[in-house]
Design an enzyme around this catalytic site. Structure first.
Site, mmCIF file in Angstrom:
data_model
loop_
_atom_site.group_PDB
_atom_site.id
_atom_site.type_symbol
_atom_site.label_atom_id
_atom_site.label_comp_id
_atom_site.label_asym_id
_atom_site.label_seq_id
_atom_site.Cartn_x
_atom_site.Cartn_y
_atom_site.Cartn_z
ATOM 1 N N ASP A 115 15.023 13.457 -53.016
ATOM 2 C CA ASP A 115 14.290 13.818 -51.802
ATOM 3 C C ASP A 115 14.183 15.350 -51.693
ATOM 4 O O ASP A 115 13.119 15.895 -51.418
ATOM 5 C CB ASP A 115 15.035 13.238 -50.589
ATOM 6 C CG ASP A 115 14.370 13.572 -49.268
ATOM 7 O OD1 ASP A 115 13.332 12.973 -48.952
ATOM 8 O OD2 ASP A 115 14.889 14.457 -48.563
ATOM 9 N N GLU A 161 3.776 18.944 -42.279
ATOM 10 C CA GLU A 161 4.941 19.748 -41.873
ATOM 11 C C GLU A 161 6.221 18.914 -41.815
ATOM 12 O O GLU A 161 7.299 19.387 -42.205
ATOM 13 C CB GLU A 161 4.672 20.391 -40.503
ATOM 14 C CG GLU A 161 5.677 21.413 -40.073
ATOM 15 C CD GLU A 161 5.713 22.632 -40.986
ATOM 16 O OE1 GLU A 161 6.700 22.736 -41.741
ATOM 17 O OE2 GLU A 161 4.797 23.478 -40.953
ATOM 18 N N LYS A 173 10.834 17.910 -51.800
ATOM 19 C CA LYS A 173 10.610 18.952 -50.789
ATOM 20 C C LYS A 173 10.494 20.325 -51.453
ATOM 21 O O LYS A 173 9.671 21.152 -51.061
ATOM 22 C CB LYS A 173 11.739 18.928 -49.752
ATOM 23 C CG LYS A 173 11.693 17.664 -48.883
ATOM 24 C CD LYS A 173 12.981 17.453 -48.112
ATOM 25 C CE LYS A 173 12.878 16.273 -47.157
ATOM 26 N NZ LYS A 173 14.168 15.899 -46.572
ATOM 27 N N GLY A 179 19.832 7.081 -38.470
ATOM 28 C CA GLY A 179 18.412 7.158 -38.860
ATOM 29 C C GLY A 179 18.077 8.374 -39.706
ATOM 30 O O GLY A 179 16.930 8.803 -39.741
ATOM 31 N N GLY A 224 16.006 12.871 -38.468
ATOM 32 C CA GLY A 224 16.150 12.270 -37.134
ATOM 33 C C GLY A 224 14.779 11.971 -36.542
ATOM 34 O O GLY A 224 13.794 12.630 -36.847
#
Ligand code: HSE
Length: 407
Positions: free
Chosen positions: A189, A117, A193, A175, A290
């Site tokens: 990226d 997930e 996904k 981050g 995050g």
């Protein structure tokens, strides 16, 4: 119920997970493996080692959390564990997207489960939603902002007027950015996904290398000014649609009117629109990056496994020969300081401006042509953005310069 958890990685995701489990005093990893013995670490972890076998060879470990950034090393860890019948939770979208078929087969063959997930849109439980809420309902479109860092950068550029580089540095400090920032800003990226979402939404396996992706690295101030002059923004949008048996999937910077739901998704947030046969359009929004957002998403997978849940892959098991289609045409805006490869793209140009800064144009181009020239577009620092239907009237003529072509 898993009692002995082995955790790989104490980076953004791993440390988020570890800290949350310390606070709730549940599902605390028994052992942790990290790569670099010399890296200073804020977290005090008793059972820490630097060799994968510290966890992989421990027969008491019954759940592995793979939360590292290196996709090859992650592949070794995940396949090794699944082969032994051990359940795995991973946040590594690159590893998962590039090896979907193999990972499905390993689970089937060895009776182990893999949950991921946190690999897509951290705080939005989108895989769970697709697996359960949409398990039986055909989906025709899934579209959204799937990369928190690039959305953070674009928001900063549009709302605060700071430079691309400053915004990227800030996103890194917070981050949000991958160990290799190229993955975020190039659209890679988001393509990984989108590939994962396509499996759960449509039952299709599309390798991320075959998904057209153009990034935001070369966003020009002309493009930003153009969007602003039309009450629009530019967002990095990943889209997959199914028509008949064809899937169209791409990741492109996109001009959207400010009033569009996705235009209002700001900073590190992600937003996903799903269009399905019976529920129509629905919209999901949540934190996309995050430490706590991704760590909490891993924790939710730990709980799912503890409840005996896994993915049913309903859509995949029932899918009928979907094929990936790239022949359709899209409306684009392009800006570039050099014209070398532009003629190769076969653009049907509607408007064109050349000035001392370079060229800008608006036109139509095939997805196939963009896909074939993807590397050259990137290497020549050409910025290309899709123009959403709502902004079909977008015109560089409004910049007050001489438009050379207008058909
Ligand atoms: N770098 C990723 C992003 C982290 O910015 O979305 C979460 O996958």
């Amino acid at each position: 119920m898993s009692k002995n958890i082995g955790l790989f990685g104490l980076g953004v995701v791993g440390s988020g997970y570890y800290q949350i489990t310390q606070k709730i005093q549940q599902f605390i990893p028994k052992k942790v493996v990290v790569k670099d013995p010399h890296k200073p670490r804020a977290l005090q972890v008793a059972q820490l080692a630097y060799e994968a076998d510290y966890i992989l060879e421990d027969e008491t470990i019954d759940l592995i959390l793979e939360l590292i950034s290196d996709a090859d090393e992650a592949h070794h860890i995940v396949s090794n564990a699944l082969e032994k019948g051990i359940n795995v939770i991973s946040a590594n979208k690159k590893l998962i997207a590039e090896n979907l078929k193999e990972l499905l087969e390993l689970q089937q063959k060895h009776g182990s489960k893999l949950l991921y997930e946190a690999s897509v849109a951290a705080g939005i439980p989108i895989i769970e939603v697709l697996e359960t809420h949409y398990a039986l309902e055909p989906i025709s479109k899934i579209s959204g902002i799937l990369n928190g860092s690039s959305n953070f950068i674009l928001t900063k550029i549009f709302e605060e007027g700071i430079s691309y580089q400053e915004a990227l540095t800030e996103a890194q400090k917070l981050g949000y950015v991958e160990a290799n920032p190229y993955l975020d800003v190039s659209g890679s990226d988001a393509a990984s996904k989108l590939s994962i979402l396509s499996l759960h939404a449509f039952g299709a396996i599309i390798h991320p290398d075959n998904i057209l992706k153009l990034g935001i690295e070369d966003i020009s101030h002309e493009a930003v000014d153009l969007a602003k002059s039309h009450d629009a923004v530019i967002k990095l949008i990943a889209t997959a649609t199914v028509q008949e048996q064809a899937i169209h999937a791409f990741v492109l910077p996109t001009f959207l009117p400010k009033t569009h739901e996705l235009a209002q998704v700001a900073y590190e947030y992600n937003g996903i629109e799903i269009t399905s046969d019976y529920q129509g359009e629905q919209f999901y929004k949540g934190k996309g990056a995050g430490s706590y957002a991704t760590g909490a998403s891993v924790l939710s997978d730990v709980k799912k496994l503890a409840l005996g849940k896994g993915y049913a892959y309903n859509k995949y098991l029932q899918a009928k020969n979907l094929h990936h289609e790239t022949s359709s045409h899209i409306d684009i805006y392009l800006s570039s300081s050099n014209e070398t490869i532009i003629s190769k793209l076969g653009i049907q140009t509607r408007e064109f401006i050349r000035n001392e800064e370079g060229i800008q144009l608006i036109g139509k181009v095939s997805l196939q042509s963009l896909l074939e020239n993807q590397k050259a577009i990137e290497n020549n620092a050409i910025f290309i953005a899709n123009i959403s239907q709502e902004l079909a009237h977008l015109s560089i003529d409004r910049l007050g310069e001489k438009v050379l072509v207008q058909r």
